[in-house]
Design an enzyme around this catalytic site. Structure first.
Site, mmCIF file in Angstrom:
data_model
loop_
_atom_site.group_PDB
_atom_site.id
_atom_site.type_symbol
_atom_site.label_atom_id
_atom_site.label_comp_id
_atom_site.label_asym_id
_atom_site.label_seq_id
_atom_site.Cartn_x
_atom_site.Cartn_y
_atom_site.Cartn_z
ATOM 1 N N SER A 65 0.825 -1.208 0.000
ATOM 2 C CA SER A 65 0.000 0.000 0.000
ATOM 3 C C SER A 65 0.857 1.255 0.000
ATOM 4 O O SER A 65 1.465 1.566 -0.995
ATOM 5 C CB SER A 65 -1.038 0.024 1.113
ATOM 6 N N HIS A 70 3.839 14.459 5.679
ATOM 7 C CA HIS A 70 3.580 15.840 5.255
ATOM 8 C C HIS A 70 4.066 16.716 6.402
ATOM 9 O O HIS A 70 3.621 16.524 7.541
ATOM 10 C CB HIS A 70 2.088 16.069 4.989
ATOM 11 N N CYS A 85 -1.691 -3.802 3.528
ATOM 12 C CA CYS A 85 -2.669 -4.873 3.363
ATOM 13 C C CYS A 85 -2.028 -6.196 3.754
ATOM 14 O O CYS A 85 -0.828 -6.393 3.565
ATOM 15 C CB CYS A 85 -3.123 -4.952 1.902
#
Length: 134
Positions: A65, A70, A85
């Site tokens: 995934s 940020h 996953c």
């Protein structure tokens, strides 16, 4: 072959991180790759963006995934998340690695268990790994 839809998504807000750690996209890129590899994930690609006058975003596409950060260096803030996953790759390991690198004063974290029906929100156990940092 049938794949499991089970996944874990760890989201973390960190506060009180040194400006220079959050304002260096290349440093963050290197550490994000290391974090992904530390949890056994397979890195497919990496995108990093250094913003002006400050801030960075790094996205690591994983076979399992993704991992992202940020940053808002002027606020000492970074938003981290890792979603994987399946059962074999634990996103918490990658998050713990990054928290140990960033050394924030405060950490707020949640883990979502996904792909089993209704989303489950749980409190993750934060265990920062011991790593060398900038």
């Amino acid at each position: 072959m049938e794949y499991s839809t089970f996944g874990r998504h760890v989201a973390v807000d960190t506060w009180g991180v040194q400006f220079d750690l959050l304002n260096d996209a290349e440093f963050l890129k290197k550490e994000m790759i290391e974090a992904a590899e530390s949890c056994g994930a397979t890195v497919l690609s990496v995108q990093a963006k250094q913003f002006s006058p400050q801030g960075a975003t790094v996205l690591v596409l994983l076979s399992e995934s993704h991992l992202s950060i940020h940053t808002y260096p002027e606020r000492g803030f970074a938003a981290l998340d890792c979603y994987t996953c399946g059962e074999t790759v634990d996103p918490q390991v990658a998050i713990d690695y990054l928290v140990s690198v960033l050394r924030p004063e405060k950490v707020y974290a949640k883990k979502l268990v996904r792909g089993t029906g209704e989303l489950q929100v749980v409190e993750p156990e934060m265990k920062p790994a011991q790593v060398a940092s900038k």
